[in-house]
Design a protein around this motif. Structure first.
Motif, PDB file in Angstrom:
ATOM      1  N   THR A 286       0.809  -1.221   0.000  1.00  0.00           N
ATOM      2  CA  THR A 286       0.000   0.000   0.000  1.00  0.00           C
ATOM      3  C   THR A 286       0.846   1.277   0.000  1.00  0.00           C
ATOM      4  OG1 THR A 286      -0.179  -0.132   2.417  1.00  0.00           O
ATOM      5  CG2 THR A 286      -1.985  -1.063   1.120  1.00  0.00           C
ATOM      6  N   HIS A 287       2.186   1.146   0.085  1.00  0.00           N
ATOM      7  CA  HIS A 287       3.027   2.347   0.146  1.00  0.00           C
ATOM      8  C   HIS A 287       4.115   2.396  -0.922  1.00  0.00           C
ATOM      9  CE1 HIS A 287       1.207   2.435   4.175  1.00  0.00           C
ATOM     10  NE2 HIS A 287       1.441   3.719   4.140  1.00  0.00           N
ATOM     11  N   TYR A 288       4.441   1.258  -1.539  1.00  0.00           N
ATOM     12  CA  TYR A 288       5.489   1.241  -2.558  1.00  0.00           C
ATOM     13  C   TYR A 288       4.857   0.963  -3.919  1.00  0.00           C
ATOM     14  CZ  TYR A 288       9.591   1.300   0.571  1.00  0.00           C
ATOM     15  OH  TYR A 288      10.561   1.666   1.466  1.00  0.00           O
ATOM     16  N   CYS A 289       4.802   1.959  -4.775  1.00  0.00           N
ATOM     17  CA  CYS A 289       4.278   1.808  -6.128  1.00  0.00           C
ATOM     18  C   CYS A 289       4.931   2.875  -7.004  1.00  0.00           C
ATOM     19  CB  CYS A 289       2.756   1.911  -6.152  1.00  0.00           C
ATOM     20  SG  CYS A 289       2.089   3.406  -5.398  1.00  0.00           S
ATOM     21  N   PRO A 290       4.913   2.719  -8.328  1.00  0.00           N
ATOM     22  CA  PRO A 290       5.670   3.615  -9.215  1.00  0.00           C
ATOM     23  C   PRO A 290       5.354   5.102  -9.041  1.00  0.00           C
ATOM     24  CG  PRO A 290       4.980   1.679 -10.426  1.00  0.00           C
ATOM     25  CD  PRO A 290       4.322   1.589  -9.078  1.00  0.00           C
ATOM     26  N   SER A 291       4.098   5.438  -8.778  1.00  0.00           N
ATOM     27  CA  SER A 291       3.757   6.858  -8.666  1.00  0.00           C
ATOM     28  C   SER A 291       4.378   7.510  -7.437  1.00  0.00           C
ATOM     29  CB  SER A 291       2.233   7.034  -8.622  1.00  0.00           C
ATOM     30  OG  SER A 291       1.693   6.434  -7.447  1.00  0.00           O
TER      31      SER A 291
END
Length: 674
Positions: free
Chosen positions: A261-266
């Protein structure tokens, strides 16, 4: 690896450094390189990875732009791009680079910790290094960095986690493949949890000994308990394992869910640094990190959380006086002021003005009044922090023996001076001169090395527009006197928590002593109006326009110093260089005829300067240059990237005393004034 409750760790954490080793060959995903590597037979996994990316378009990035504004001393090129998955990237081309570097900053930090798992963001930072689906061996990444003569590190701050590494030149492509797998497919191996939590526990034990960590944790603990600012951020064995396990929670399950829920490309910001051309670096970034996707739609659908609410510093959490048992021989008075979030004020840099007027050391400054005229302090340092939870100013006064006994007198002088600043118009001439000095310093700043450059830029990408990542923390582009004035109005006793930190403190009432959890800091707390009842009234009066007019006289009376020159605001900085000669900054290429080659290779010859006699003030005290040996030579800068002048002088006694005690004393005296 390191975690930080409020401020990024000074100088990073050496705990993640890997010893230098032999360099690997330059990796590439091109077809020729793939054949060559296949013949070697030792990198089949990388070849498979390259083939799995072969369907990616080289034109994957959505946009790319050069970052044109950079220091005059900086010969590197910078490019900003957005990868096909929305990840932001800055590529740095340094034609002279002898190593490759990269960094990733993620919009997630300690304030995002789950309440049940203090230190979870820091725990995640550690666990990402311990194996991925493509490289499952927990030491695989460390071994790779070691083989390529590199170093690696990471840190966790309030709202950001930053990873970075530097390796031998030619290692970038394989490094990005391995690094990208951190964020694509981490294993979070449960069998490694115990060992890594013990590593975090040891790291915290080291922080407990650091006076800065202890004091910051204590000030943070005074924030509203409803705000995550008040919580413990580093994590340890108790918060990450013992208590959660006792409550029936699995740390690894919590970690996987939190990561998704906290590490993503954006929320990711990548920097690469290499001698490779910008577009080639961008292509490698797209190849190895452009296919990372969000594991949980919540990560992409929501912007990173703002921590402005609940307010960390409501009025009833301020106006405190703390007596803190220190751990060093020195004593300090430290003032903490709550400020608003100033992240968007990068163009006007109002804290730059504040920092200058508070720490300026010229005649009749706050520093010289407290140090030289009154003998209360040894120095003043100011530090600022800002984020969505708000900003803060910490002002630290190093106390002399006299100041140890009279901390209230230090506050007397400080608030009298702040009253003068508040009731004097903000000087645009001074503001403009500060801007000129900052631009001069920025234009001719010393370039950081590869991994420092990469990690600094990655962190800045989380809070600055792409075109400002080089200049946004340094340059004052517009003047905003009204913002400066509003910040000065926040420097009040009611908006402050203050502490005296002294190893000699004796607590008269042991039952009133509190101990800060996790840091074992012993301290007492009382309201400012109870600790300084008479002084508080005059501080408040001096901050008003009417009270400020009589404050100088009242301060002299309070301190019983009728001849005291009270501190006054500094004037605009004079003599700022405008036209800096740069004609000998670069060595010229050799040209004919041959007799010119000597000057072209070694640069201009030194010139002997006339040495003036000692000033009349020093006549008879200082031995002037002898006719026989002493001389002064000067050569213009040549192989340098800076027009700065360096001057060095050695001071010696004209005649030795013959006593070793006297020589040691002389050495100490010189060190004090050097």
């Amino acid at each position: 690896m390191a975690s930080d409750g409020r401020l990024p760790p000074p100088g990073g954490d050496a705990g993640g450094e890997v010893a230098k080793g032999d360099a690997s060959p330059p990796w590439s995903c091109g077809p020729v390189a793939a054949v060559a590597l296949a013949l070697v037979g030792s990198v089949s996994l990388l070849i498979a990875k390259c083939l799995s990316h072969s369907g990616q378009s080289a034109s994957g990035p959505v946009s790319a732009q050069l970052i044109e504004r950079r220091p005059k001393s900086d010969g590197r090129q910078y490019q900003f791009a957005t990868l096909s998955n929305g990840m932001q990237v800055v590529n740095v081309h340094d034609p002279k680079a002898l190593s490759d570097a990269y960094s990733m900053a993620v919009d997630a930090g300690s304030l995002d910790d789950l309440e049940m798992f203090p230190g979870l963001a820091h725990f995640c930072e550690h666990m990402l290094f311990l194996g991925t689906d493509s490289y499952p061996d927990p030491t695989s990444y460390d071994d790779f960095v070691n083989r390529n003569g590199g170093m690696l590190n990471a840190y966790t701050a309030d709202q950001t986690t930053v990873f970075f590494a530097e390796l031998a030149k030619g290692s970038l492509t394989e490094a990005l493949d391995r690094f990208g797998d951190f964020f694509r497919a981490p294993r979070f191996n449960e069998s490694l949890v115990g060992k890594e939590i013990h590593a975090i526990d040891s790291e915290h034990a080291k922080n407990v000994q650091d006076p800065t960590w202890r004091l910051m944790a204590l000030f943070n603990s005074l924030a509203s308990p409803e705000s995550p600012v008040s919580r413990f951020h580093t994590g340890n064995l108790e918060t990450l394992y013992t208590k959660p396990r006792a409550a029936g929670s699995n740390p690894v399950d919590a970690l996987r869910s939190w990561f998704n829920t906290h590490y993503c490309p954006s929320r990711m910001h990548l920097v690469t640094y290499s001698s490779l051309p910008l577009d080639e670096q961008r292509m490698h970034a797209e190849t190895f990190l452009g296919n990372i996707s969000a594991k949980d739609p919540l990560c992409e659908s929501q912007r990173p959380t703002s921590w402005a609410e609940p307010k960390p510093w409501p009025p009833h959490r301020l106006g405190k006086w703390l007596s803190v048992l220190g751990t060093t021989p020195n004593a300090d008075v430290v003032l903490f002021f709550a400020l608003p979030d100033l992240t968007t004020e990068y163009r006007s840099q109002p804290v730059g003005y504040l920092d200058y007027v508070l720490t300026y050391g010229g005649e009749d400054s706050l520093l010289t009044t407290l140090r030289d005229a009154l003998g209360l302090i040894t120095d003043i340092t100011a530090s600022f922090s800002t984020g969505s939870s708000g900003g803060a100013l910490m002002l630290e006064f190093g106390l002399s023996e006299k100041g140890r006994k009279q901390p209230g007198a230090v506050l007397d002088v400080f608030f009298q001076y702040v009253g003068t600043l508040r009731n004097t118009q903000v000087s645009e001439e001074l503001y403009r001169s500060i801007a000129s000095v900052r631009k001069l310093s920025w234009d001719w700043s010393q370039q950081e090395g590869p991994h420092d450059t990469a990690s600094t830029l990655a962190e800045r990408m989380t809070r600055l527009p792409p075109e400002k990542v080089l200049s946004g923390d340094h340059l004052i582009e517009i003047l905003d006197p009204s913002m400066v004035s509003s910040l000065l109005k926040m420097l009040t006793p009611e908006n402050m928590n203050a502490a005296i930190v002294d190893s000699r403190i004796h607590f008269e009432a042991p039952e009133s002593v509190s101990t800060l959890p996790h840091y074992d800091v012993n301290y007492t707390t009382e309201e400012l109006y109870l600790r300084f009842p008479d002084q508080l009234a005059r501080w408040q009066r001096w901050l008003t326009p009417r009270g400020s007019r009589d404050s100088a006289m009242e301060l002299r009376d309070a301190l019983k110093a009728p001849e005291l020159h009270t501190p006054r605001p500094p004037q605009a900085i004079q003599g700022i260089p405008r036209d800096l000669g740069t004609r000998h900054m670069q060595v010229a290429k050799a040209r004919s005829p041959p007799e010119q080659l000597d000057a072209e290779i070694v640069g201009p010859y030194p010139q002997q300067l006339a040495v003036p006699p000692p000033p009349a003030l020093l006549e008879g005290r200082v031995r002037g240059p002898s006719k026989r040996n002493d001389s002064l030579w000067y050569r213009e800068g040549w192989m340098t990237m800076s027009p700065k002048v360096q001057m060095k002088a050695a001071f010696r006694r004209p005649k030795a005393d013959g006593s070793w005690e006297a020589n040691v004393l002389d050495r100490m005296r010189l060190d004090l004034y050097a």
